[in-house]
Scaffold this motif. Structure first.
Motif, PDB file in Angstrom:
ATOM      1  N   ILE A  82       0.842  -1.201   0.000  1.00 42.00           N
ATOM      2  CA  ILE A  82       0.000   0.000   0.000  1.00 42.00           C
ATOM      3  C   ILE A  82       0.873   1.245   0.000  1.00 42.00           C
ATOM      4  N   ASP A  83       0.661   2.104  -0.977  1.00 43.21           N
ATOM      5  CA  ASP A  83       1.386   3.363  -1.100  1.00 43.21           C
ATOM      6  C   ASP A  83       0.358   4.490  -0.960  1.00 43.21           C
ATOM      7  N   ALA A  84       0.295   5.081   0.231  1.00 40.34           N
ATOM      8  CA  ALA A  84      -0.731   6.084   0.513  1.00 40.34           C
ATOM      9  C   ALA A  84      -0.651   7.271  -0.438  1.00 40.34           C
ATOM     10  N   ASN A  85       0.563   7.716  -0.750  1.00 45.41           N
ATOM     11  CA  ASN A  85       0.721   8.856  -1.652  1.00 45.41           C
ATOM     12  C   ASN A  85       0.183   8.538  -3.047  1.00 45.41           C
ATOM     13  N   ARG A  86       0.493   7.351  -3.519  1.00 49.50           N
ATOM     14  CA  ARG A  86       0.024   6.964  -4.848  1.00 49.50           C
ATOM     15  C   ARG A  86      -1.496   6.800  -4.862  1.00 49.50           C
ATOM     16  N   GLU A  87      -2.028   6.226  -3.799  1.00 53.76           N
ATOM     17  CA  GLU A  87      -3.481   6.084  -3.700  1.00 53.76           C
ATOM     18  C   GLU A  87      -4.161   7.454  -3.738  1.00 53.76           C
ATOM     19  N   ASN A  88      -3.581   8.417  -3.030  1.00 53.20           N
ATOM     20  CA  ASN A  88      -4.150   9.768  -3.014  1.00 53.20           C
ATOM     21  C   ASN A  88      -4.085  10.420  -4.389  1.00 53.20           C
ATOM     22  N   GLU A  89      -2.966  10.229  -5.078  1.00 54.33           N
ATOM     23  CA  GLU A  89      -2.822  10.804  -6.416  1.00 54.33           C
ATOM     24  C   GLU A  89      -3.834  10.186  -7.382  1.00 54.33           C
ATOM     25  N   TRP A  90      -4.042   8.888  -7.219  1.00 50.22           N
ATOM     26  CA  TRP A  90      -4.998   8.201  -8.085  1.00 50.22           C
ATOM     27  C   TRP A  90      -6.415   8.723  -7.845  1.00 50.22           C
ATOM     28  N   ARG A  91      -6.756   8.923  -6.585  1.00 43.07           N
ATOM     29  CA  ARG A  91      -8.086   9.438  -6.262  1.00 43.07           C
ATOM     30  C   ARG A  91      -8.254  10.874  -6.772  1.00 43.07           C
ATOM     31  N   LYS A  92      -7.183  11.658  -6.710  1.00 43.33           N
ATOM     32  CA  LYS A  92      -7.246  13.020  -7.251  1.00 43.33           C
ATOM     33  C   LYS A  92      -7.486  12.978  -8.761  1.00 43.33           C
ATOM     34  N   ARG A  93      -6.815  12.028  -9.413  1.00 45.25           N
ATOM     35  CA  ARG A  93      -6.953  11.936 -10.867  1.00 45.25           C
ATOM     36  C   ARG A  93      -8.383  11.543 -11.254  1.00 45.25           C
TER      37      ARG A  93
END
Length: 358
Positions: A82-93
């Motif tokens: 789990i990569d929280a930063n990547r998950e957040n970026e994906w949700r922003k996208r």
């Protein structure tokens, strides 16, 4: 010609026809496995999206209706980190789509997961003893692989390069699926991540045949008898077809996906990671056009799909396939809408007729 030019796969698996149903997770369940097996091919049950009890239920149905050889297929990827930063970026996208569809961008999202082959799955293999066990994304740990082999099952896995094929043979595979870039769904690459270097079936199969001693199964872009004849000419001992079987009534497909397959043209598919986090071939839709096909912020496989679930839930009832993974190989235009058993027999008859005419 009434016989096949190479019958090593029939002998190895105990089947009549060198035609293998690709284990497509989601569309394929027991009824299609049974139909292909009873027609003389190898029916393959995909287990990546099923839990142990679901697999047991499907296997009970299969064993009640056919005594023919079957194949159980499993993923053997590494569990994602789990990569929280990547998950957040994906949700922003994806946030603009959430707002467009009236979904709260900050609402909790479901976990998207596919269970890799583990001890519980191995227990089922030992209990039901399928004639063939196949793997995608390499092979499981040696202890699990040894347990599978001890059941007497023939072990096969997919290679997208000569290097992967050699590695699989060295690890004990009884046959190797040479998967070309034309294939629909997830690409089986496991020794490297650069899909730009993946080659097509016509180039891959003969090189794999030359590099290994075990029989080779050709997969990717094979949609009719002409493709099967070509595969044998390249040195393959059998073929594995996926997209061709998606047109069968047994395929568990949403109407949107089925209609997209009917309309698909030769250049309508691409390799994309936006649905699962791992490259897979599917028909181009809105999400692929606007976010992909390859996104640097899509979370690691299979986590990318979680954030898409609310979008699918809202859009699919309206008849939209904008956020659906429309998996398909490059030969969808060759598809025929026939029952799976009938299609299997017809492919064999047409292939033998063409071989006899050569």
């Amino acid at each position: 010609m009434k016989t096949w030019p190479d019958n090593r796969i029939q002998t190895l698996f105990g089947i009549e026809l060198p035609i293998i149903l690709a284990p497509m997770a989601g569309p394929v369940l027991s009824d299609m496995v049974i139909a292909v097996a009873e027609a003389g091919g190898l029916g393959s049950l995909p287990c990546a999206l099923l839990n142990a009890e679901q697999i047991r239920s499907e296997l009970n149905l299969i064993r009640q209706r056919t005594a023919r050889p079957i194949n159980l297929n499993f993923f053997c990827h590494k569990p994602p980190k789990i990569d929280a930063n990547r998950e957040n970026e994906w949700r922003k996208r994806l946030a603009p789509y959430y707002l467009e569809l009236g979904v709260d961008p900050k609402a909790p999202i479901p976990m998207s997961n596919r269970t890799p082959f583990d001890a519980a799955m191995c227990d089922l293999v030992e209990e039901f003893k399928p004639e063939v066990v196949s793997f995608h994304f390499g092979l499981p740990h040696r202890k699990l692989l040894d347990r599978v082999a001890a059941t007497g099952a023939k072990i096969i896995s997919s290679a997208t390069s000569v290097e992967e094929a050699i590695w699989l043979e060295q690890e004990g595979c009884d046959a190797i699926i040479a998967q070309g870039a034309e294939a629909g769904g997830h690409q089986a690459t496991f020794l490297r991540d650069d899909i730009s270097r993946q080659i097509g079936t016509m180039a891959l199969v003969p090189q794999v045949v030359d590099a290994v001693n075990v029989p080779v199964i050709a997969a990717g872009g094979i949609g009719d008898a002409r493709g099967i004849v070509a595969a044998f000419a390249l040195g393959a001992s059998a073929v594995q077809l996926g997209t061709a079987y998606l047109f069968c009534p047994e395929a568990k497909l949403p109407p949107i996906h089925r209609e997209a397959l009917r309309k698909a043209k030769s250049d309508d598919t691409v390799l994309t990671n936006v649905f699962t986090g791992r490259p897979a071939r599917g028909i181009v839709n809105r999400l692929i056009r606007e976010v992909g096909p390859m996104s640097d912020v899509a979370p690691e496989f299979p986590l990318a799909g979680g954030a898409l679930a609310p979008l699918r839930f809202k859009s699919e009832p309206t008849g939209s396939g904008d956020f659906m993974s429309l998996w398909s190989g490059q030969a969808a235009a060759l598809g025929r809408e026939l029952p799976a058993g009938e299609l299997t027999k017809l492919l064999a008859e047409e292939t033998l007729a063409k071989l006899a005419a050569c």
